[in-house]
Design an enzyme around this catalytic site. Sequence first.
Site, PDB file in Angstrom:
ATOM      1  N   ASP A  43       0.831  -1.205   0.000  1.00  0.00           N
ATOM      2  CA  ASP A  43       0.000   0.000   0.000  1.00  0.00           C
ATOM      3  C   ASP A  43       0.867   1.257   0.000  1.00  0.00           C
ATOM      4  O   ASP A  43       0.522   2.273  -0.589  1.00  0.00           O
ATOM      5  CB  ASP A  43      -0.905   0.040   1.242  1.00  0.00           C
ATOM      6  CG  ASP A  43      -2.054  -0.952   1.129  1.00  0.00           C
ATOM      7  OD1 ASP A  43      -2.228  -1.516   0.039  1.00  0.00           O
ATOM      8  OD2 ASP A  43      -2.750  -1.154   2.136  1.00  0.00           O
ATOM      9  N   TRP A 171      12.874  17.631  44.553  1.00  0.00           N
ATOM     10  CA  TRP A 171      13.722  16.840  45.437  1.00  0.00           C
ATOM     11  C   TRP A 171      12.808  16.138  46.458  1.00  0.00           C
ATOM     12  O   TRP A 171      11.948  16.778  47.068  1.00  0.00           O
ATOM     13  CB  TRP A 171      14.722  17.758  46.154  1.00  0.00           C
ATOM     14  CG  TRP A 171      15.498  17.027  47.205  1.00  0.00           C
ATOM     15  CD1 TRP A 171      16.482  16.125  46.997  1.00  0.00           C
ATOM     16  CD2 TRP A 171      15.320  17.130  48.623  1.00  0.00           C
ATOM     17  NE1 TRP A 171      16.937  15.637  48.193  1.00  0.00           N
ATOM     18  CE2 TRP A 171      16.252  16.234  49.210  1.00  0.00           C
ATOM     19  CE3 TRP A 171      14.473  17.866  49.442  1.00  0.00           C
ATOM     20  CZ2 TRP A 171      16.347  16.074  50.592  1.00  0.00           C
ATOM     21  CZ3 TRP A 171      14.580  17.708  50.808  1.00  0.00           C
ATOM     22  CH2 TRP A 171      15.516  16.815  51.369  1.00  0.00           C
ATOM     23  N   ASP A 336      29.134   6.854  52.050  1.00  0.00           N
ATOM     24  CA  ASP A 336      28.636   8.040  51.354  1.00  0.00           C
ATOM     25  C   ASP A 336      29.487   9.245  51.719  1.00  0.00           C
ATOM     26  O   ASP A 336      30.679   9.135  52.044  1.00  0.00           O
ATOM     27  CB  ASP A 336      27.141   8.221  51.713  1.00  0.00           C
ATOM     28  CG  ASP A 336      26.337   8.914  50.627  1.00  0.00           C
ATOM     29  OD1 ASP A 336      26.396  10.148  50.560  1.00  0.00           O
ATOM     30  OD2 ASP A 336      25.651   8.226  49.847  1.00  0.00           O
ATOM     31  N   ARG A 413      23.403  24.896  48.618  1.00  0.00           N
ATOM     32  CA  ARG A 413      24.017  23.909  49.522  1.00  0.00           C
ATOM     33  C   ARG A 413      25.495  24.268  49.728  1.00  0.00           C
ATOM     34  O   ARG A 413      26.349  23.398  49.749  1.00  0.00           O
ATOM     35  CB  ARG A 413      23.879  22.490  48.967  1.00  0.00           C
ATOM     36  CG  ARG A 413      23.830  21.432  50.067  1.00  0.00           C
ATOM     37  CD  ARG A 413      24.019  20.021  49.546  1.00  0.00           C
ATOM     38  NE  ARG A 413      23.794  19.054  50.607  1.00  0.00           N
ATOM     39  CZ  ARG A 413      24.312  17.837  50.633  1.00  0.00           C
ATOM     40  NH1 ARG A 413      25.115  17.422  49.680  1.00  0.00           N
ATOM     41  NH2 ARG A 413      24.064  17.027  51.624  1.00  0.00           N
ATOM     42  N   LYS A 446      29.391   6.160  43.791  1.00  0.00           N
ATOM     43  CA  LYS A 446      28.135   6.900  43.706  1.00  0.00           C
ATOM     44  C   LYS A 446      28.515   8.307  43.271  1.00  0.00           C
ATOM     45  O   LYS A 446      29.185   9.033  44.013  1.00  0.00           O
ATOM     46  CB  LYS A 446      27.440   6.907  45.071  1.00  0.00           C
ATOM     47  CG  LYS A 446      26.132   7.679  45.082  1.00  0.00           C
ATOM     48  CD  LYS A 446      25.452   7.519  46.432  1.00  0.00           C
ATOM     49  CE  LYS A 446      24.244   8.418  46.558  1.00  0.00           C
ATOM     50  NZ  LYS A 446      23.690   8.410  47.906  1.00  0.00           N
ATOM     51  N   ASP A 448      27.452  11.866  42.660  1.00  0.00           N
ATOM     52  CA  ASP A 448      26.358  12.739  43.082  1.00  0.00           C
ATOM     53  C   ASP A 448      26.471  14.093  42.381  1.00  0.00           C
ATOM     54  O   ASP A 448      27.515  14.437  41.815  1.00  0.00           O
ATOM     55  CB  ASP A 448      26.428  12.904  44.610  1.00  0.00           C
ATOM     56  CG  ASP A 448      25.099  13.270  45.242  1.00  0.00           C
ATOM     57  OD1 ASP A 448      24.166  13.639  44.508  1.00  0.00           O
ATOM     58  OD2 ASP A 448      24.995  13.200  46.482  1.00  0.00           O
ATOM     59  N   MET A 449      25.419  14.886  42.461  1.00  0.00           N
ATOM     60  CA  MET A 449      25.373  16.208  41.818  1.00  0.00           C
ATOM     61  C   MET A 449      24.225  16.962  42.466  1.00  0.00           C
ATOM     62  O   MET A 449      23.071  16.619  42.229  1.00  0.00           O
ATOM     63  CB  MET A 449      25.121  15.994  40.336  1.00  0.00           C
ATOM     64  CG  MET A 449      25.436  17.126  39.418  1.00  0.00           C
ATOM     65  SD  MET A 449      24.315  18.492  39.640  1.00  0.00           S
ATOM     66  CE  MET A 449      24.875  19.579  38.409  1.00  0.00           C
ATOM     67  N   ASN A 450      24.549  17.960  43.301  1.00  0.00           N
ATOM     68  CA  ASN A 450      23.518  18.458  44.209  1.00  0.00           C
ATOM     69  C   ASN A 450      23.048  19.891  44.025  1.00  0.00           C
ATOM     70  O   ASN A 450      22.490  20.464  44.964  1.00  0.00           O
ATOM     71  CB  ASN A 450      23.980  18.273  45.657  1.00  0.00           C
ATOM     72  CG  ASN A 450      23.824  16.835  46.111  1.00  0.00           C
ATOM     73  OD1 ASN A 450      22.741  16.281  46.042  1.00  0.00           O
ATOM     74  ND2 ASN A 450      24.915  16.219  46.524  1.00  0.00           N
ATOM     75  N   CYS A 494      23.550   9.893  40.730  1.00  0.00           N
ATOM     76  CA  CYS A 494      22.695  10.492  41.759  1.00  0.00           C
ATOM     77  C   CYS A 494      22.742  11.998  41.542  1.00  0.00           C
ATOM     78  O   CYS A 494      23.790  12.541  41.214  1.00  0.00           O
ATOM     79  CB  CYS A 494      23.248  10.119  43.135  1.00  0.00           C
ATOM     80  SG  CYS A 494      22.492  10.998  44.509  1.00  0.00           S
ATOM     81  N   ASP A 516      15.888  10.807  47.452  1.00  0.00           N
ATOM     82  CA  ASP A 516      16.265  10.902  48.864  1.00  0.00           C
ATOM     83  C   ASP A 516      15.063  10.637  49.757  1.00  0.00           C
ATOM     84  O   ASP A 516      15.203  10.535  50.981  1.00  0.00           O
ATOM     85  CB  ASP A 516      16.831  12.293  49.171  1.00  0.00           C
ATOM     86  CG  ASP A 516      18.294  12.380  48.770  1.00  0.00           C
ATOM     87  OD1 ASP A 516      18.909  11.334  48.525  1.00  0.00           O
ATOM     88  OD2 ASP A 516      18.821  13.505  48.705  1.00  0.00           O
TER      89      ASP A 516
HETATM   90  C1  DGJ Z   1      22.398  13.726  48.067  1.00  0.00           C
HETATM   91  C2  DGJ Z   1      22.122  12.277  47.812  1.00  0.00           C
HETATM   92  O1  DGJ Z   1      20.900  12.130  47.145  1.00  0.00           O
HETATM   93  C3  DGJ Z   1      22.154  11.520  49.125  1.00  0.00           C
HETATM   94  O2  DGJ Z   1      21.836  10.186  48.917  1.00  0.00           O
HETATM   95  C4  DGJ Z   1      23.507  11.665  49.757  1.00  0.00           C
HETATM   96  O3  DGJ Z   1      24.468  11.049  48.950  1.00  0.00           O
HETATM   97  C5  DGJ Z   1      23.836  13.136  49.942  1.00  0.00           C
HETATM   98  N1  DGJ Z   1      23.679  13.878  48.721  1.00  0.00           N
HETATM   99  C6  DGJ Z   1      25.224  13.322  50.460  1.00  0.00           C
HETATM  100  O4  DGJ Z   1      25.584  14.622  50.556  1.00  0.00           O
END
Ligand code: DGJ
Length: 695
Positions: A43, A171, A336, A413, A446, A448-450, A494, A516
Amino acid sequence: MAIFSCENNIFVLETKNTQYVLGIDKNGYNRHIHWGRKCPVSDFLSTDIWDENSNHTELDMAKQEYTVFGGTMYRESDLKVQFPDGCREIELEFVDAKIGSNKLTVTFKDKVYSLEIALKYSVNDDDDIITRWAEIKNSGTDTIFIDRMFSAELTLPSVEPYTFKNTNGSWGGEFVETESQLQGGALVFDSKRGTSGHNQSPYFIAHQNATETSGDVYFGTLAYSGNFKVLCSRDLFYTTRISLGLNDHDFKYALKGNETFITPKVFCGYSWGLGEMSRQMNRFAINNVLPKQFNDKILPVLYNSWEATEFDVNCEHQTALAKLASEMGVELFVMDDGWFGERNNDCAGLGDWFVNETKFPNGIDELIKNVNDLGMDFGLWFEPEMVNPDSDLFRKHPEWAYHYDTRTAHTLRHQLVLNMTRKDVRDYIFERMDTMLTDHNIKYIKWDMNRPFSETGAENLEIPQELWYRHTQAVYDIVDRLKEKHPDVAIESCASGGGRSDYGALLHFDQVWTSDNTDSVDRMMIQKWFTYLRPTKVMRAWVTDVNWYNTPTTLDFRFNIAMQGSLGVGGNLTKYSKEDLEIGKRNVALYKEIRHLVQFGDLYRILEAQKDEILFNLYVAEDKSEAVAFIASNGTGFMKKAIPLKFQGLDDDKIYSLTVDGKEYKKSGAYLKNVGIPSTIRGMNYNRIIKIKAE
Ligand code: DGJ
């Protein structure tokens, strides 16, 4: 599976159950023709592409695979550039189409300028997912400046409005589902924060009254962890389109002579029902997306120290936790935050990736040895992209953080974002992490990046707006290099919980810290939303002592919820009673018996906590020889619920044995699906795990 080339430049991609058709019209424009259920290929062979002329311009109405800016096209575009002479219009002509094994490349070039666009498609033999991306090439010598460069445009078949699922998360409240019906105009889901973030998600799920088990669902997800944009629109001709790609917010890219930019990929598909969508993406991600070291490996039960000790880590206390964790059956012990620099709280130390000698006077190997002697692997936390102003690194290199000399660098932070587009910054981070991995027996990181970015001055870059893209690439690059050098090390993504859990991250990281928020009642929903499009096995879920946001739950209840992902333990075990430690041990042992089903099985979401008051999830082995059901409820109203448990996804013809509330059953898959097993689900903290085995 096949890609059929048709004589009149129509291309038919076939997946297991679906079909995707595109073509080139008489003007050389790319046209979208069909996506969805299969029709006879013949088709399409005889299809003339509809010539859509009217008062409205043809280009404006056209359903295209990739829309470029210019001409009488007044919709949004997927590509917008500025040529060296200042011209901002693109006019394409079709060059050719190449068909490889399950791959299609359709190439166009600008009629005047040295711009080439290759639209890329690939399909697999055993799933219904189509991968799309674009490659934009400057085949000349002068730089072309790009203002927008999306990965793909998709057109949905129905003229009726679609409802789009996305998220409005935060968060601790990741992936909270939204539903928006798009009747006209546009819906935009995006991030401008530097990472894909907690708020909206880099995907679309478009449906018309779909449920878990029924209804057309079209979906697509962008494999990218930085600023993204998902632009959905419905025009006056009732055409619904979706474009996905890098966000054009504060974006510019200098495409140098002879350079090709490969956009992030889009994985998209069609399914009947939302459950099928999740199962398709789960299997696709395991087989085609996740890094090869661990994609087909069972993930270990881990312990993470964060909620128990926060920054207050030392060898003695961590060893005490490790001992109890190993007695529970934990296989990987992760220390951690808090082990490095002057990291006694979140105000200092980020960037100083050297072991704190006050906390570990004999070095970190003492703890690692203790952990290894207990039969567990050891893992460590880093937040590589960040620096605290109160750190040796910042004192030595204040210029390494994104900044403008004339603006206040706002901390969040108490930290700033490092300019990862600088080679010296990348070299430092790689060297620190590589040295830690080389010098110590570390098997897990792990990452992380906050915080989101701000004051993104990057004076090292000719085009500072490239930083958003280059930063994300730098993260991928360091992760890939670490993995290449240390192939036995698994890396978790994370970002204050699940803030970087997109498919770009899943191409590089092995697993994800989901949230978290470890409250098991909230987790019932967070985990459901997570698994809409993401694979279950990457979803780290810890059992912790957090038990106060909602109605308190028992330890068994918390295990029930956490065992529906990759199980972790995160409570302060040194405060646990003997009975609690035994409950933990029993559950970890049970998890080890069923985790292959959770991590690799097909998930059927049968009842949902918020809507049905009962969570009922079933994980079925691919060959349907066994399954495991999780049932949990934290309170049912009106003296409910005496309901039959109806098990989906089993083989109708196989006979399965199972025990429900102490009673043994032997029933066919058909009976279990259509009639079900009677059960009464009442009260707080109801939780059951039912193993189902075919004879
Ligand atoms: C944010 C993460 O989500 C937590 O699990 C932990 O690792 C803290 N940071 C540590 O500062």
